[in-house]
Design an enzyme around this catalytic site. Structure first.
Site, PDB file in Angstrom:
ATOM      1  N   ASP A  27       0.812  -1.305  -0.010  1.00  0.00           N
ATOM      2  CA  ASP A  27       0.145   0.066  -0.182  1.00  0.00           C
ATOM      3  C   ASP A  27       0.847   1.061   0.107  1.00  0.00           C
ATOM      4  O   ASP A  27       1.719   1.574   0.981  1.00  0.00           O
ATOM      5  CB  ASP A  27      -0.999  -0.120   1.236  1.00  0.00           C
ATOM      6  CG  ASP A  27      -1.773   1.175   1.522  1.00  0.00           C
ATOM      7  OD1 ASP A  27      -1.505   2.085   0.710  1.00  0.00           O
ATOM      8  OD2 ASP A  27      -2.463   1.478   2.475  1.00  0.00           O
TER       9      ASP A  27
ATOM     10  N   TYR B 163       2.330  -1.325  15.746  1.00  0.00           N
ATOM     11  CA  TYR B 163       1.157  -1.402  14.403  1.00  0.00           C
ATOM     12  C   TYR B 163       1.203  -0.305  13.403  1.00  0.00           C
ATOM     13  O   TYR B 163       1.109   0.783  13.901  1.00  0.00           O
ATOM     14  CB  TYR B 163      -0.329  -1.729  15.265  1.00  0.00           C
ATOM     15  CG  TYR B 163      -1.126  -2.604  14.056  1.00  0.00           C
ATOM     16  CD1 TYR B 163      -1.477  -3.738  14.454  1.00  0.00           C
ATOM     17  CD2 TYR B 163      -1.359  -1.903  13.001  1.00  0.00           C
ATOM     18  CE1 TYR B 163      -2.138  -4.490  13.423  1.00  0.00           C
ATOM     19  CE2 TYR B 163      -2.254  -2.710  11.916  1.00  0.00           C
ATOM     20  CZ  TYR B 163      -2.530  -3.950  12.222  1.00  0.00           C
ATOM     21  OH  TYR B 163      -3.298  -4.639  11.570  1.00  0.00           O
TER      22      TYR B 163
ATOM     23  N   LYS C 142      -2.639  -2.627   7.901  1.00  0.00           N
ATOM     24  CA  LYS C 142      -2.814  -4.134   7.842  1.00  0.00           C
ATOM     25  C   LYS C 142      -1.681  -4.854   7.015  1.00  0.00           C
ATOM     26  O   LYS C 142      -0.803  -4.329   6.255  1.00  0.00           O
ATOM     27  CB  LYS C 142      -3.970  -4.154   7.141  1.00  0.00           C
ATOM     28  CG  LYS C 142      -5.390  -4.020   7.933  1.00  0.00           C
ATOM     29  CD  LYS C 142      -5.288  -3.208   8.887  1.00  0.00           C
ATOM     30  CE  LYS C 142      -5.563  -1.742   8.758  1.00  0.00           C
ATOM     31  NZ  LYS C 142      -4.551  -0.932   9.288  1.00  0.00           N
TER      32      LYS C 142
HETATM   33  C1  F6R Z   1      -6.269   1.342   6.501  1.00  0.00           C
HETATM   34  C2  F6R Z   1      -7.343   0.930   7.434  1.00  0.00           C
HETATM   35  C3  F6R Z   1      -8.533   1.938   7.933  1.00  0.00           C
HETATM   36  C4  F6R Z   1      -7.628   3.067   8.546  1.00  0.00           C
HETATM   37  C5  F6R Z   1      -8.672   4.145   9.151  1.00  0.00           C
HETATM   38  C6  F6R Z   1      -7.887   5.312   9.982  1.00  0.00           C
HETATM   39  O1  F6R Z   1      -5.798   0.091   5.738  1.00  0.00           O
HETATM   40  O2  F6R Z   1      -7.744  -0.201   7.320  1.00  0.00           O
HETATM   41  O3  F6R Z   1      -9.403   1.380   8.535  1.00  0.00           O
HETATM   42  O4  F6R Z   1      -7.275   2.183   9.808  1.00  0.00           O
HETATM   43  O5  F6R Z   1      -9.164   4.616   8.087  1.00  0.00           O
HETATM   44  O6  F6R Z   1      -7.141   5.693   9.346  1.00  0.00           O
HETATM   45  P1  F6R Z   1      -6.114   7.136   9.599  1.00  0.00           P
HETATM   46  O7  F6R Z   1      -5.839   6.614  11.023  1.00  0.00           O
HETATM   47  O8  F6R Z   1      -4.930   6.904   8.678  1.00  0.00           O
HETATM   48  O9  F6R Z   1      -6.992   8.001   9.705  1.00  0.00           O
HETATM   49 MG    MG Z   2      -3.992   2.331   3.245  1.00  0.00          MG
HETATM   50 MG    MG Z   3      -4.693  -2.208   2.586  1.00  0.00          MG
END
Ligand code: F6R
Ligand code: MG
Ligand code: MG
Length: 375
Positions: free
Chosen positions: A12, A230, A233
């Site tokens: 990603d 972390y 994903k």
């Molecule tokens: C990314 C994902 C999303 C993010 C969520 C919060 O692959 O699974 O669910 O974890 O959108 O993202 P941030 O912290 O970047 O605002």
């Molecule tokens: Mg992403």
């Molecule tokens: Mg992804």
């Protein structure tokens, strides 16, 4: 006899509208670079796909697994997309999965996920590459068990004399990187006791017991362990060989019919159903609560080192069949049901598995207000 290697390397490196999907420009950039690599004979053929916010490079070549030139090619593609496309356009989480600066021989441990399978081509060699988003490598545990060890999924285990001899599962302990090999059907219960523990044990490879022929290979990268915290994903990929002494394509796909719960949805912190989707119908773009987790299936023949698809290298979109609409509907129902539980476990993952948590702060704030009740 020259062997063929299928290498799938994914990352990603940025997306549009949050973590939804990469831009066409990013995919085009990858295609251009891989086409140049094919012309200079580094790879024999390639295909570029996306699922959710991930870009994947499927490459065939004769250089074997863990080859520095192939890994460097993939690393450079992701690095250049980040620098030349994602960052200038301020795409979301540009370069997210590139965790190290300097390439040191392999992309393993640097962020991108890798699955590779080297084999001697049979008279005809069908393969399926699966790619998932919003989940972790353990999402394949139940799927691979169903495909290679469950006679209620794979009729060939009962009917076909070659499959009847069983398979050897290589299981990796994600904490210390050690692997153990278990043979089914004899060691089925031992296998299940490990792979049911999804936050620790994942199936990394499978061999056919009769002749040790490689049957499947999965990416086992855990970004969380690489970065020490972390960071995203792991969104795993999986290569499976099919037919003539391996499970049939239809048996392999059957394992996805009833969507099982996997971890990694929304903020990497929720369980959700793994929804099988079509990439042609653009069902690979996530939207509901950043999910639900989903998987695409790409089918090819491997012929003299080449990816042969329905039109050139274009793979068969194996989850396009309307039969999968029912699985998708089921997955949607399960997703809505899981969301009705909000932040209450088991809808939310265990504390150690969470991307981030406010719990320590809440505990700190309340520390003076906790009253001891036991003497
Ligand atoms: C990314 C994902 C999303 C993010 C969520 C919060 O692959 O699974 O669910 O974890 O959108 O993202 P941030 O912290 O970047 O605002
Ligand atoms: Mg992403
Ligand atoms: Mg992804």
């Amino acid at each position: 006899m020259v062997k063929t290697t299928v290498s799938v390397i994914k990352a990603d490196v940025g997306s549009v509208a949050g973590h939804t999907c990469p831009t066409q420009e990013m995919l085009e950039y990858a295609r251009k670079k891989l086409s140049e690599a094919r012309d200079s004979r580094i790879i024999i053929s390639y295909y570029v796909y996306s699922v959710g916010d991930d870009i994947g490079l499927v490459m065939t070549h004769d250089k074997g697994e863990d080859n520095t030139q192939i890994h460097k090619l993939a690393w450079d593609v992701f690095k250049e997309i980040t620098e030349k496309v994602s960052k200038p356009l301020k795409l979301y989480a540009a370069g997210q999965d590139l965790l190290k600066d300097a390439f040191s021989g392999t992309v393993k441990g640097m962020g991108p996920g890798v699955a590779e399978l080297e084999f001697e081509e049979r008279g005809s060699d069908p393969i399926v590459v699966f790619a998932a988003d919003k989940t972790s490598p353990a999402a394949w545990n139940l799927i691979l068990y169903r495909i290679f060890a469950d006679p209620f999924n794979t009729a060939g285990l009962v009917i076909d004399p070659v499959l009847h001899d069983g398979f050897i599962f290589e299981v990796m302990d994600l904490r210390d990187g050690r692997i153990v090999r278990l043979k089914t059907p004899e060691e089925t219960y031992d296998l299940l006791s490990l792979i049911g523990t999804i936050n620790r044990y994942v199936i990394s490879r499978i061999y056919r017991a009769r002749d040790n022929e490689p049957a499947a290979s999965a990416s086992t990268t855990r970004l969380s362990y690489i970065a020490g915290k972390y960071v995203g994903k792991d969104d795993p990929v999986l290569i499976v060989r099919a037919q003539s002494g391996f499970p049939a394509i239809g048996e392999i796909l059957s394992a996805f019919a009833i969507p099982h719960l996997v971890s990694g949805w929304m903020r990497g912190s929720h369980y959700g159903p793994l929804m099988p989707v079509s990439f042609k119908r653009k069902q690979n773009i996530i939207s509901y609560f950043d999910g639900p987790p989903r998987v695409i299936a790409m089918g090819w023949q491997i012929s003299n080192g080449m990816l042969v698809g329905v039109e050139g290298n274009e793979p068969v979109d194996l989850f396009e069949d309307p039969v999968w609409d029912y699985s998708r509907e089921l997955a949607t129902k399960i997703a809505f049901y899981m969301r009705s539980m909000g932040e209450v476990m088991p809808a939310r993952v265990e504390l150690e598995e969470m991307e981030y948590t406010t719990l320590p702060k809440v505990l700190e704030k309340l520390k003076e207000r906790f009253i001891t009740t036991l003497k």
